[in-house]
Scaffold this active site. Structure first.
Site, PDB file in Angstrom:
ATOM      1  N   HIS A  87      14.993 -42.355  41.488  1.00 33.79           N
ATOM      2  CA  HIS A  87      14.004 -43.331  41.033  1.00 33.79           C
ATOM      3  C   HIS A  87      13.154 -42.768  39.902  1.00 33.79           C
ATOM      4  CE1 HIS A  87      10.637 -46.401  41.898  1.00 33.79           C
ATOM      5  NE2 HIS A  87      11.642 -47.007  41.306  1.00 33.79           N
ATOM      6  N   ASP A  88      12.550 -43.674  39.140  1.00 38.36           N
ATOM      7  CA  ASP A  88      11.608 -43.335  38.066  1.00 38.36           C
ATOM      8  C   ASP A  88      12.271 -42.609  36.899  1.00 38.36           C
ATOM      9  OD1 ASP A  88       9.342 -44.415  39.541  1.00 38.36           O
ATOM     10  OD2 ASP A  88       9.549 -42.663  40.828  1.00 38.36           O
ATOM     11  N   GLY A 109       1.537 -36.591  50.853  1.00 35.76           N
ATOM     12  CA  GLY A 109       1.373 -37.027  49.463  1.00 35.76           C
ATOM     13  C   GLY A 109       1.948 -36.012  48.499  1.00 35.76           C
ATOM     14  N   SER A 148      10.653 -48.531  50.148  1.00 37.06           N
ATOM     15  CA  SER A 148      12.094 -48.393  49.886  1.00 37.06           C
ATOM     16  C   SER A 148      12.891 -48.358  51.187  1.00 37.06           C
ATOM     17  CB  SER A 148      12.385 -47.153  49.036  1.00 37.06           C
ATOM     18  OG  SER A 148      11.797 -46.004  49.614  1.00 37.06           O
ATOM     19  N   ASP A 169      13.298 -39.756  45.653  1.00 37.76           N
ATOM     20  CA  ASP A 169      12.066 -40.429  45.202  1.00 37.76           C
ATOM     21  C   ASP A 169      10.856 -39.713  45.798  1.00 37.76           C
ATOM     22  OD1 ASP A 169      10.522 -42.348  43.906  1.00 37.76           O
ATOM     23  OD2 ASP A 169      10.609 -43.742  45.595  1.00 37.76           O
ATOM     24  N   GLY A 207      11.192 -39.043  50.242  1.00 41.08           N
ATOM     25  CA  GLY A 207      10.014 -39.740  49.739  1.00 41.08           C
ATOM     26  C   GLY A 207       9.828 -41.073  50.451  1.00 41.08           C
ATOM     27  N   HIS A 215       7.297 -35.774  41.781  1.00 41.14           N
ATOM     28  CA  HIS A 215       7.856 -35.961  40.453  1.00 41.14           C
ATOM     29  C   HIS A 215       7.715 -34.739  39.555  1.00 41.14           C
ATOM     30  CE1 HIS A 215       8.055 -39.911  42.065  1.00 41.14           C
ATOM     31  NE2 HIS A 215       8.524 -40.446  40.956  1.00 41.14           N
TER      32      HIS A 215
END
Ligand code: MG
Length: 210
Positions: free
Chosen positions: A168-169, A74, A51, A140, A45, A143
Site C-alpha cells: 500500500h501507499d 502505532g 483493510s 501496510d 499493519g 512507512h
C-alpha cells in the site's frame, strides 16, 4: 459477496479509522478471494481494521483465514508530535498509542472474529518462527524505509508461487507521498520473483512467478 453485502461492508469501513480508499478496499477483497485458492492471507499493519474488513471478508467467503499482524502501538509517523498522531488512539494507562481495542471492535462489528487471527507483535518477531506458506501478503505497516524493507524481507519468501504481494501507499511522484513503499515495490520487481499486475490507486499488486 453480493452487491448489497459489498455496499454494507463499504458503509461500515467508512466508519473505521484508517487510510484506505474504497476502490483499494474492493481490490483487496477481490485479491483475497483469488489468493484463498492457494493458501491463507496475511497483512502487516492492522491498525483499526479497515483493510482487514475487506481481506477478511474475502477469506471468509472462500473458507480461509487472514492473519493480521500489528504491535498496535502505532507506527513511527503516528507517535505523539508526528504527522499522523491521533489523540483518540492514545491510551493514558499504558501511556502509548493502542489500536488493538479498535481493531477487535471492527472484527466484531463485521462478524469476522472466526476468520481473522490478530497477532499482536512486531512483524519481524512473528516472522522468526513462521512456517506457513501464504496465498497473499499485504504490506501496510510502518512507512520508514527500514520498516518496509524488513516487512518485505520477512514475508515475501512465504508467498506461494502464483500468490500475491500487495503493497500500500505506492507514490511514484515524491510530491504525493513517502517513497519507501515504492522503493520496495521496485525491489520486488527487480528480484525477478514477481510480475506487476495493474495497480488500484496507491495499491501495488504483484504476483509471485515461481
Ligand atoms: Mg497504508
Amino acid at each position: 459477496m453480493s452487491f448489497l453485502e459489498m455496499s454494507l461492508k463499504m458503509k461500515l469501513a467508512d466508519q473505521i479509522k484508517g487510510f484506505l480508499d474504497p476502490d483499494e478496499g474492493r481490490r483487496l477483497y477481490e485479491m483475497a478471494c483469488l489468493a484463498a485458492a492457494l493458501g491463507p492471507c496475511l497483512e502487516i499493519g492492522s491498525y483499526c481494521g479497515k483493510s482487514a474488513l475487506y481481506l477478511g471478508q474475502g477469506c471468509k467467503d472462500k473458507g480461509t483465514i487472514l492473519f493480521s499482524i500489528d504491535h498496535h502501538r502505532g507506527s513511527e509517523e503516528q507517535q505523539p508530535g508526528e504527522e499522523y498522531f491521533d489523540p483518540s488512539l492514545f491510551d493514558v494507562r499504558s501511556f502509548h498509542v493502542d489500536t488493538f481495542g479498535h481493531f477487535r471492535r471492527t472484527l466484531q462489528m463485521a462478524d469476522l472474529e472466526h476468520n481473522v487471527v490478530p497477532i499482536v507483535a512486531a512483524s519481524a518477531i512473528v516472522a522468526r518462527c513462521w512456517a506457513t506458506p501464504l496465498g497473499l501478503v499485504f504490506i501496510d505497516g510502518g512507512h520508514a524505509y527500514e520498516t518496509v524493507k524488513t516487512d518485505y524481507e520477512c514475508w515475501a519468501r512465504h508467498i506461494l508461487p502464483g500468490g500475491y504481494l500487495l503493497i500500500h501507499d505506492i507514490f511514484k511522484d515524491p510530491s504525493q507521498g513517502g517513497q519507501a513503499p515504492y522503493q520496495i515495490y521496485q525491489t520486488a520487481l527487480t528480484s525477478g520473483l514477481f510480475d506487476a499486475l495493474p495497480m488500484t490507486k496507491t495499491l501495488g499488486v504483484l504476483q509471485r512467478s515461481h
